[in-house]
Scaffold this active site. Sequence first.
Site, PDB file in Angstrom:
ATOM      1  N   SER A  86       0.835  -1.206   0.000  1.00 31.44           N
ATOM      2  CA  SER A  86       0.000   0.000   0.000  1.00 31.44           C
ATOM      3  C   SER A  86       0.865   1.250   0.000  1.00 31.44           C
ATOM      4  CB  SER A  86      -0.923   0.006   1.235  1.00 31.44           C
ATOM      5  OG  SER A  86      -0.174   0.316   2.398  1.00 31.44           O
ATOM      6  N   SER A 106       0.806   3.764   2.235  1.00 25.02           N
ATOM      7  CA  SER A 106       0.763   4.483   3.508  1.00 25.02           C
ATOM      8  C   SER A 106       2.117   5.040   3.942  1.00 25.02           C
ATOM      9  CB  SER A 106       0.205   3.581   4.609  1.00 25.02           C
ATOM     10  OG  SER A 106       1.111   2.533   4.905  1.00 25.02           O
ATOM     11  N   LYS A 111       5.268   0.758   9.503  1.00 27.36           N
ATOM     12  CA  LYS A 111       5.041   2.172   9.798  1.00 27.36           C
ATOM     13  C   LYS A 111       6.294   2.747  10.452  1.00 27.36           C
ATOM     14  CE  LYS A 111       0.526   1.736   8.868  1.00 27.36           C
ATOM     15  NZ  LYS A 111      -0.095   2.334   7.654  1.00 27.36           N
ATOM     16  N   SER A 156      -3.138   6.717   5.805  1.00 26.94           N
ATOM     17  CA  SER A 156      -2.524   5.708   6.661  1.00 26.94           C
ATOM     18  C   SER A 156      -3.439   5.402   7.838  1.00 26.94           C
ATOM     19  CB  SER A 156      -1.159   6.185   7.170  1.00 26.94           C
ATOM     20  OG  SER A 156      -0.605   5.237   8.070  1.00 26.94           O
TER      21      SER A 156
END
Length: 289
Positions: free
Chosen positions: A42, A44, A121, A237
């Site tokens: 993704s 994010s 992250k 996100s």
Amino acid sequence: MDEIEEKSFVASAVETIKTIVYALLIAGVFRTLFFQPFWIPSGSMKDTLLIGDFLFVNKMAYGYSYASCPKIQIPRFGVNIDADDFCGFLKDREMRILGGEPKRGDVVVFRHPITGSDYIKRLIGLPGDKIQMQAGVLQINGTAVEIEPTIDFGETYEPQGSQRNRPICANGAVGLGANCIKKKYIETLPNGVSHGILDTFDQDAMQLGGRMNVDSTKVYSVPEGHFFFMGDNRDNSSDSRVPQTIGGVGFVPMKDIVGRADRILFSSAGSSILAFWTWRSDRYFKAVN
């Protein structure tokens, strides 16, 4: 003569099977103890990590817990062997072998505390920190971090990766093949780590239709033994700003941390790794900062 040939074939087959088993065992040990491959599915973490980046996660950086155990997922063939199947007996233990403390600003792979899915992250909040967003600016322990505008991030508006998702653009609705722009800033954390963040739109000025505003939030008090994570692509996100009850990450306990992302090894912008014309050689062996 036929009997000798048959025995020779059986012996050869047995040796082949043993070789495959040994190779799988060695790969399993390597994957469990040292590095875990990870594809970026993704956007994010744009533009630090792009969809289609391939990297190895350094498991040695923070030591080992149940989350370090391998999992094998091949949806096409219905294979879903989770880390719990290998090391489920360790899941409720806080034990971590050769543990090292994650640092603020590290890009970390961890298991979602509820679903067990792997996420990647940036570590923003340490145990005991108070984290808040005010008008799109990160506040750590009551102090705004330093942000500095830089050159906008641009990408082609087109389906991306195997999921074929299209990016969100700050310059409004654009056609296929057009330049999709996001504002970019350099954010500097209290320990001096600087990294890029993207801003697509001002959520405070929008009608979000029931969606959570993550540009301006409450104060999050990070519990002991837990961490607070955010994506660099701040408007795209689902991270620790979003509660687990509505599909977010929430606070992540130390036991769910897998390892640190250090370097991109390979990158492809296409829907398949076989599409060699979409390979991004400029990203090979690029450090993750």
